[in-house]
Write an enzyme that holds these catalytic residues in place. Structure first.
Site, PDB file in Angstrom:
ATOM      1  CG  HIS A 160      -1.804  -0.968   1.132  1.00  0.00           C
ATOM      2  ND1 HIS A 160      -2.717  -1.148   0.332  1.00  0.00           N
ATOM      3  CD2 HIS A 160      -2.322  -1.765   1.958  1.00  0.00           C
ATOM      4  CE1 HIS A 160      -3.797  -2.068   0.591  1.00  0.00           C
ATOM      5  NE2 HIS A 160      -3.465  -2.473   1.591  1.00  0.00           N
ATOM      6  CG  ASP A 196      -2.983  -8.408   0.626  1.00  0.00           C
ATOM      7  OD1 ASP A 196      -2.344  -8.638   1.381  1.00  0.00           O
ATOM      8  OD2 ASP A 196      -4.094  -7.593   0.705  1.00  0.00           O
ATOM      9  CG  ASP A 285      -5.449  -9.895   2.856  1.00  0.00           C
ATOM     10  OD1 ASP A 285      -4.984 -10.800   2.092  1.00  0.00           O
ATOM     11  OD2 ASP A 285      -5.176  -8.765   3.213  1.00  0.00           O
TER      12      ASP A 285
END
Length: 343
Positions: A160, A196, A285
């Site tokens: 990110h 992700d 995740d």
């Protein structure tokens, strides 16, 4: 497969995260890594290797100088202002506000460089982020020296982190640095594959106008999932990078069937691109029980995921990103590595 890991990650452990209108213990916390380390040992992987120091020149090529200066000095400035708690952004340059003039006051600076308010900065954040970057770079050096693949057990994660923004628990973009190192070592083209659950907005930001790095991201649809404002399918790159970005946003409840179809398509595009090396931004995740995600992958699916990535046949660095179902993070992460090794 060698694993690179630094104990310095422990220096970053914010005591609070703003989630659902409450301050909670951060989902991204040191115990995530402990579960991965335990599982690596249980499954017979070699002991992790402490990395050599990171190459600052690589980081400087990806992140803005003023942003790096901010990260290095934020804590000292925060304390000098007399603030007692951890650094959490409280104001942002929203639409129609100026962004060309960063504030002098540290409270304003934090909001200027933050892309979200869930990510706190502590006294040890810079040291931890730098050690995470060192692990990623060490893994790349191992692969550049001839290893088929290497695993960088990075914490904090990195995908990110944009050229001049932090958030989503990320401060420095580890995967982007690995891609840049492969390019500097002579690879004409490199691919970053982000699996992700959350879109790798930072990696996309860094490479969006470059034609030498292909970026593919499989993630929750931005209408429904953080970071919300990037990761749509029509974002395909600009300028020299036109066509070198591929986004695969998927709806709540997506299972491994449609998810793996997107993975195969991304790998096919990576082959067509002519990538000579691969960086895997590995977030687990996507797991069905993850507390801040909505895909429905089972633990066994991560074995198959690793095998599919391995069949691309490229020198590969795997960088740890997210995964917040704490008890299952180790199993799911190591399943990817075993699937890769056994393919």
């Amino acid at each position: 497969m060698k694993t690179f890991f630094s104990e310095d990650h422990r220096a970053h452990f914010p005591q609070a995260e703003l989630h659902g209108g409450q301050f909670v213990t951060p989902f991204e916390r040191p115990s995530r890594i402990e579960h991965v380390l335990t599982r690596l040992k249980e499954r017979g992987f070699a002991a992790p290797i402490a990395p050599d120091p990171a190459d600052r020149a690589v980081v400087d090529a990806l992140h803005a100088p003023d942003y790096l200066d901010f990260l290095e000095t934020a804590w000292a400035e925060w304390k000098a202002e007399g603030f007692e708690g951890e650094i959490i952004a409280a104001s942002f340059p929203a639409r129609r506000m100026q962004t060309a003039r960063p504030p002098r006051n540290i409270d304003g600076k934090v909001g200027y460089y933050a892309l979200a308010a869930e990510t706190a900065i502590t006294e040890g954040t810079w040291a931890a982020a730098w050690s995470s970057m060192a692990s990623a770079q060490a893994a790349q050096r191992a692969v550049a020296a001839g290893d088929r693949a290497a695993f960088a057990l990075c914490r904090p994660p990195g995908h990110h982190a944009a050229s001049d923004m932090y958030g989503g628990y990320c401060f420095l973009n580890n995967a982007a640095a690995v891609a840049e190192m492969f390019r500097r070592d002579g690879a004409a083209k490199v691919a970053v594959l982000d699996v992700d659950f959350h879109h790798g907005n930072g990696t996309q930001d860094i490479f969006y106008d470059r034609g030498d790095v292909f970026f593919a991201s499989l993630h929750g649809a931005p209408e429904d999932a953080f970071p919300y404002f990037l990761g749509f399918a029509d974002e395909t790159g600009t300028g020299a990078g036109d066509g070198a970005t591929a986004n695969y946003p998927m709806a709540p409840g997506t299972g491994y069937g449609p998810w793996s179809e997107a993975l195969d398509d991304a790998l096919s595009r990576i082959r067509a691109f002519g990538a000579e090396a691969l960086v895997l931004s590995l977030g687990v995740d996507t797991f069905k029980d993850d507390p801040i995600s909505f895909f429905k992958l089972d633990s066994g699916d991560f074995l198959d995921m690793g095998a599919r990535v391995a069949r691309a046949g490229l020198p590969t660095v795997i960088c740890m990103e997210g995964g917040y179902a704490i008890e299952a993070v180790g199993i799911n992460t190591v399943n990817v590595l075993e699937g890769f090794n056994n393919a």
